[in-house]
Enzyme design. Structure first.
Site: not given
Ligand code: PNS
Length: 161
Positions: A128, A90, A41, A17
């Site tokens: 992570s 990645r 989660k 990150h």
């Molecule tokens: O680190 P991660 O868990 O891969 O991040 C995922 C994240 C936070 C970017 C994604 O889950 C997110 O944007 N969630 C907010 C809800 C949302 O907008 N959902 C619709 C788009 S997928």
């Protein structure tokens, strides 16, 4: 001035990150690192702890804001007056998930663009989840996470043993 939102779970932040943040700052004037509040989660660290760890790891770094959000990412972008979402890529395995999210976000708000940057190859396979798994089993992950995160992981996992 172009601000990009760098969203994620960051449970916890890794050096992967950090490498995306450093690269992001080459491309954008400002980054908002946005930790998702997702009560569904299961996480090792609370959102507050994750925000604190990111702030500690970036102490003294200009042009970075650390925040948390809930609800839709595109709505958060609107609130922050930002039109760019930054995500790190990645290995190939990330691609499909990222493509789905980028397309969903574009469907929800066509004004929001997703930009991908490649993680530093030293951290290409660092996630992570794997860091947590290795640390829980007693593995040394201190070279894969910022020192502030390593200390907190030891404290948390030590305390829960
Ligand atoms: O680190 P991660 O868990 O891969 O991040 C995922 C994240 C936070 C970017 C994604 O889950 C997110 O944007 N969630 C907010 C809800 C949302 O907008 N959902 C619709 C788009 S997928």
């Amino acid at each position: 001035m172009t601000t990009a939102i760098y969203p994620g779970s960051f449970d916890p932040m890794t050096n992967g990150h950090l490498s995306i943040i450093q690269s992001g700052l080459v491309v954008f004037e400002k980054l908002v690192i946005a930790v998702l509040k997702n009560p569904k989660k299961e996480s090792l660290f609370t959102v507050e702890e994750r925000v604190e760890m990111i702030r500690e790891s970036l102490a003294g770094q200009a042009n970075v804001e650390v925040d948390s959000f809930d609800g839709l990412l595109v709505e958060y972008c609107k609130r922050k007056n930002a039109r760019v979402v930054l995500r790190g890529l990645r290995a190939v395995a990330d691609f499909e998930y990222e493509l789905q999210m980028a397309n969903m976000n574009r469907h929800l708000d066509e004004n929001v663009e997703t930009v991908f940057l490649m993680a530093n190859d030293a951290y290409f396979y660092v996630s992570s989840n794997l860091v947590k798994e290795a640390a829980k089993l007693g593995g040394d992950v201190s070279r894969l996470v910022p020192p502030q995160v390593a200390t907190r992981m030891t404290a948390k996992l030590g305390a829960s043993k």
